[in-house]
Enzyme design. Structure first.
Site, PDB file in Angstrom:
ATOM      1  N   MET A 139       0.793  -1.233   0.000  1.00 49.89           N
ATOM      2  CA  MET A 139       0.000   0.000   0.000  1.00 49.89           C
ATOM      3  C   MET A 139       0.825   1.283   0.000  1.00 49.89           C
ATOM      4  SD  MET A 139      -2.912  -1.133  -0.346  1.00 49.89           S
ATOM      5  CE  MET A 139      -3.690  -2.735  -0.199  1.00 49.89           C
ATOM      6  N   CYS A 140       2.141   1.162  -0.137  1.00 51.22           N
ATOM      7  CA  CYS A 140       2.991   2.353  -0.210  1.00 51.22           C
ATOM      8  C   CYS A 140       2.910   2.984  -1.587  1.00 51.22           C
ATOM      9  CB  CYS A 140       4.443   1.987   0.086  1.00 51.22           C
ATOM     10  SG  CYS A 140       4.769   1.723   1.813  1.00 51.22           S
ATOM     11  N   HIS A 141       2.850   4.301  -1.595  1.00 50.34           N
ATOM     12  CA  HIS A 141       2.860   5.036  -2.862  1.00 50.34           C
ATOM     13  C   HIS A 141       4.291   5.116  -3.388  1.00 50.34           C
ATOM     14  CE1 HIS A 141      -0.846   6.491  -0.984  1.00 50.34           C
ATOM     15  NE2 HIS A 141      -1.263   6.687  -2.214  1.00 50.34           N
ATOM     16  N   MET A 180       7.947   4.840   5.749  1.00 52.33           N
ATOM     17  CA  MET A 180       8.157   3.453   5.317  1.00 52.33           C
ATOM     18  C   MET A 180       9.481   3.310   4.575  1.00 52.33           C
ATOM     19  SD  MET A 180       5.834   1.810   6.711  1.00 52.33           S
ATOM     20  CE  MET A 180       6.298   0.249   6.002  1.00 52.33           C
ATOM     21  N   GLU A 181       9.867   4.312   3.828  1.00 51.49           N
ATOM     22  CA  GLU A 181      11.142   4.268   3.119  1.00 51.49           C
ATOM     23  C   GLU A 181      12.309   4.255   4.104  1.00 51.49           C
ATOM     24  OE1 GLU A 181       8.052   5.233   0.305  1.00 51.49           O
ATOM     25  OE2 GLU A 181       8.479   6.011   2.298  1.00 51.49           O
ATOM     26  N   ASP A 200      24.151 -10.469   6.453  1.00 57.04           N
ATOM     27  CA  ASP A 200      24.521 -11.324   5.320  1.00 57.04           C
ATOM     28  C   ASP A 200      26.026 -11.310   5.069  1.00 57.04           C
ATOM     29  OD1 ASP A 200      23.954 -12.942   2.914  1.00 57.04           O
ATOM     30  OD2 ASP A 200      24.621 -11.137   1.860  1.00 57.04           O
TER      31      ASP A 200
END
Length: 166
Positions: free
Chosen positions: A75-77, A115-116, A130
């Protein structure tokens, strides 16, 4: 369902319509961390990791993750990012070291960049894991959280909530 912004009249998921929201300068700062053994700390800081410069690779991975957030969070633009900065801070913790990761993301647009910033912080920590897992698979990625956001209508209220919780 009218109280939920991510559902349509049929109760199905939708991306929120932001076409009428004003464009403003927006920033978000997020943090994460990874706890490593002294051996990994020494190899990272001396540039002796077999896979190369751990922090440089992790930094690039975090930047790439911020730019791709809308590809992996449904749902992120998609957002045109204007700036991404990732910084590292070592902290001593008993017989281990904690690498704190701080990500700042900026844009000028109709929606925020929380969110970014969170995605970039998470992927940066995962990349460090990693690159160092051959030495120790017991590294622990710490909490990932939003430190600050600016811009947009809800920013002052949100910042007060954040300050109260910290």
């Amino acid at each position: 369902m009218s109280d939920f912004t991510h559902f349509n009249e049929q109760g199905r998921a939708k991306m929120v319509d932001i076409v009428h929201k004003p464009e403003t300068a927006r920033t978000a700062v997020a943090e994460s961390s990874i706890l490593v053994k002294e051996e990994i700390y020494k190899k990272i800081t001396s540039g002796e990791m077999e896979k190369g410069d751990v922090l440089a690779v992790a930094q690039v991975a975090g930047i790439m993750a911020a730019k791709k957030t809308s590809d992996i969070i449904p749902m992120c633009h998609p957002i045109s990012l204007k700036g991404i900065d990732i910084r590292f801070f070592w902290e001593a913790e008993k017989e281990q070291k904690r690498l704190r990761i701080q990500v700042s993301v900026k844009t000028k647009g109709s929606t925020g960049v929380e969110m970014e910033a969170l995605t970039a912080a998470s992927v940066t920590a995962l990349t460090i894991y990693d690159m160092c897992k051959a030495i120790d698979k017991g590294m622990v990625i710490g909490e990932t959280y939003l430190v600050k956001k600016t811009g947009g209508v809800s920013s002052p209220d949100f910042q007060k909530q954040l300050d109260d919780s910290l």
